[in-house]
Design a protein around this motif. Structure first.
Motif, mmCIF file in Angstrom:
data_model
loop_
_atom_site.group_PDB
_atom_site.id
_atom_site.type_symbol
_atom_site.label_atom_id
_atom_site.label_comp_id
_atom_site.label_asym_id
_atom_site.label_seq_id
_atom_site.Cartn_x
_atom_site.Cartn_y
_atom_site.Cartn_z
ATOM 1 N N LEU A 77 0.851 -1.191 0.000
ATOM 2 C CA LEU A 77 0.000 0.000 0.000
ATOM 3 C C LEU A 77 0.884 1.237 0.000
ATOM 4 O O LEU A 77 2.004 1.193 0.515
ATOM 5 C CB LEU A 77 -0.905 -0.022 1.231
ATOM 6 C CG LEU A 77 -1.790 -1.276 1.329
ATOM 7 C CD1 LEU A 77 -2.391 -1.442 2.710
ATOM 8 C CD2 LEU A 77 -2.881 -1.237 0.266
ATOM 9 N N HIS A 126 -3.176 -11.109 6.377
ATOM 10 C CA HIS A 126 -3.504 -11.112 4.942
ATOM 11 C C HIS A 126 -2.261 -11.438 4.128
ATOM 12 O O HIS A 126 -1.734 -10.608 3.387
ATOM 13 C CB HIS A 126 -4.148 -9.778 4.550
ATOM 14 C CG HIS A 126 -5.429 -9.556 5.292
ATOM 15 N ND1 HIS A 126 -6.669 -9.747 4.724
ATOM 16 C CD2 HIS A 126 -5.656 -9.240 6.588
ATOM 17 C CE1 HIS A 126 -7.602 -9.536 5.641
ATOM 18 N NE2 HIS A 126 -7.008 -9.224 6.776
ATOM 19 N N TRP A 134 -12.852 -4.842 6.785
ATOM 20 C CA TRP A 134 -13.114 -3.530 6.176
ATOM 21 C C TRP A 134 -14.033 -2.712 7.089
ATOM 22 O O TRP A 134 -14.873 -3.265 7.782
ATOM 23 C CB TRP A 134 -13.759 -3.703 4.791
ATOM 24 C CG TRP A 134 -13.222 -2.697 3.821
ATOM 25 C CD1 TRP A 134 -13.885 -1.604 3.333
ATOM 26 C CD2 TRP A 134 -11.914 -2.670 3.239
ATOM 27 N NE1 TRP A 134 -13.060 -0.904 2.485
ATOM 28 C CE2 TRP A 134 -11.848 -1.526 2.404
ATOM 29 C CE3 TRP A 134 -10.786 -3.492 3.328
ATOM 30 C CZ2 TRP A 134 -10.707 -1.189 1.674
ATOM 31 C CZ3 TRP A 134 -9.649 -3.161 2.613
ATOM 32 C CH2 TRP A 134 -9.616 -2.018 1.798
ATOM 33 N N HIS A 146 -13.734 -5.320 -1.493
ATOM 34 C CA HIS A 146 -13.594 -5.185 -0.044
ATOM 35 C C HIS A 146 -14.775 -4.403 0.545
ATOM 36 O O HIS A 146 -15.457 -4.871 1.455
ATOM 37 C CB HIS A 146 -12.274 -4.479 0.302
ATOM 38 C CG HIS A 146 -11.070 -5.349 0.159
ATOM 39 N ND1 HIS A 146 -10.402 -5.516 -1.035
ATOM 40 C CD2 HIS A 146 -10.393 -6.103 1.058
ATOM 41 C CE1 HIS A 146 -9.368 -6.333 -0.845
ATOM 42 N NE2 HIS A 146 -9.340 -6.702 0.410
HETATM 43 C C1 23J Z 1 -5.516 -3.741 3.302
HETATM 44 C C2 23J Z 1 -5.763 -2.612 2.549
HETATM 45 C C3 23J Z 1 -6.078 -2.724 1.224
HETATM 46 C C4 23J Z 1 -6.172 -3.983 0.656
HETATM 47 C C5 23J Z 1 -5.929 -5.154 1.406
HETATM 48 C C6 23J Z 1 -5.586 -4.992 2.730
HETATM 49 C C7 23J Z 1 -6.037 -6.507 0.806
HETATM 50 O O1 23J Z 1 -6.018 -6.690 -0.377
HETATM 51 C C8 23J Z 1 -6.272 -7.690 1.649
HETATM 52 O O2 23J Z 1 -5.445 -8.592 1.725
HETATM 53 O O3 23J Z 1 -7.348 -7.792 2.243
HETATM 54 S S1 23J Z 1 -6.603 -4.120 -1.032
#
Ligand code: 23J
Ligand code: MN
Length: 259
Positions: free
Chosen positions: A35, A71, A82, A209
């Motif tokens: 990110l 993740h 989320w 998400h």
């Molecule tokens: C945190 C922020 C954005 C995203 C993600 C995690 C994931 O793709 C995830 O693994 O859940 S896009």
């Protein structure tokens, strides 16, 4: 109906039901989503440290300590991952119903489109075309987007990022909205996250998400071997670790298919 588990047992024993592993290897080379540093803290990569290996630290046993984000690699996204799903009492890894973690898979083959365009987006019309060929998606089904992504780009280029950000396929917001209307259980992909690489810039950012979890539905990321599944007929088994207040977890994803 009374014989369904006996039939399954016979199928597993005689090989007419095949078990397919949809999981990537989890290790230091496992790709992690990246990110933008201005807006977010990133997850650490997977690491492993030996506790003992039949030695002075433990004469007859081998074990390791592992460090990883929830993740990482082939993993499950729970609704509370989320902000849109944060208030679901049954939306965490430890609270979601076990009944939701085994179910039929609808596999939508987007491998040709993705090979031609790494930013390929599956639309609601794309899903409807699939339904015209393979039948309506039933409520409670898992919908899996096959892209053969790992085979296409390899582990080194898994994120496929350049100075315009990551380039990988995913769903449009209308696609996700349609799946929610169909009352699917979850949405799974072969890329690093359930959204497209460019999804931060969408009009609805991160639709898979924000909208799926906002509807108390689940995600699966970094699946592999979806080319080994039929469009319909497979059953997937997707239980995340029962992490207290967990937002998601790495898992082993198995599918049962007719051989
Ligand atoms: C945190 C922020 C954005 C995203 C993600 C995690 C994931 O793709 C995830 O693994 O859940 S896009
Ligand atoms: Mn995730």
């Amino acid at each position: 109906m009374g014989n369904v588990l006996n039939d399954l047992a016979d199928g597993l024993l005689d090989g007419s039901v095949k078990v397919v592993d949809l999981t990537q290897v989890l290790g230091p080379d496992t790709p992690i989503i990246h990110l933008p540093e201005e807006i977010a803290v990133n997850s650490p990569p997977f690491s492993m440290k030996e506790i003992s290996k039949y030695d002075d630290n433990g004469p007859a046993w081998y074990w390791n300590t592992i460090t990883l984000g929830e993740h990482t690699g082939t993993h499950f996204d729970a609704p509370i991952h989320w902000v849109s799903g944060k208030d679901y009492a049954d939306g965490g890894c430890d609270t979601l119903p076990a009944q939701n973690l085994v179910g039929p898979a609808c596999v939508i083959d987007c491998s040709v489109e993705t090979a031609a365009d790494p930013d390929y987006l599956l639309t609601a019309d794309g899903v409807k075309e699939w339904e015209a060929k393979h039948g309506d998606i039933k409520a409670g089904s898992w919908v899996l987007m096959r892209t053969d992504w790992l085979k296409l780009v390899g582990l080194e280029n898994f994120l496929n990022a350049d100075d315009t950000g990551p380039h990988s396929p995913g769903p449009t917001d209308c696609c996700i909205n349609y799946l929610i209307e169909k009352d699917v259980m979850g949405w799974g992909v072969e890329t690093v996250g359930t959204d497209a690489g460019q999804a931060a810039m969408f009009e609805t950012p991160f639709p898979a998400h924000s909208m799926m979890h906002g509807a108390n539905k689940y995600g699966l990321a970094s699946l592999t071997n979806l080319d080994q599944l039929p469009p319909t007929g497979a059953i997937i088994i997707v239980p995340p670790l029962k992490i207290e207040n967990g937002s998601g977890s790495p898992l082993r994803v198995l599918a049962m298919t007719a051989a």
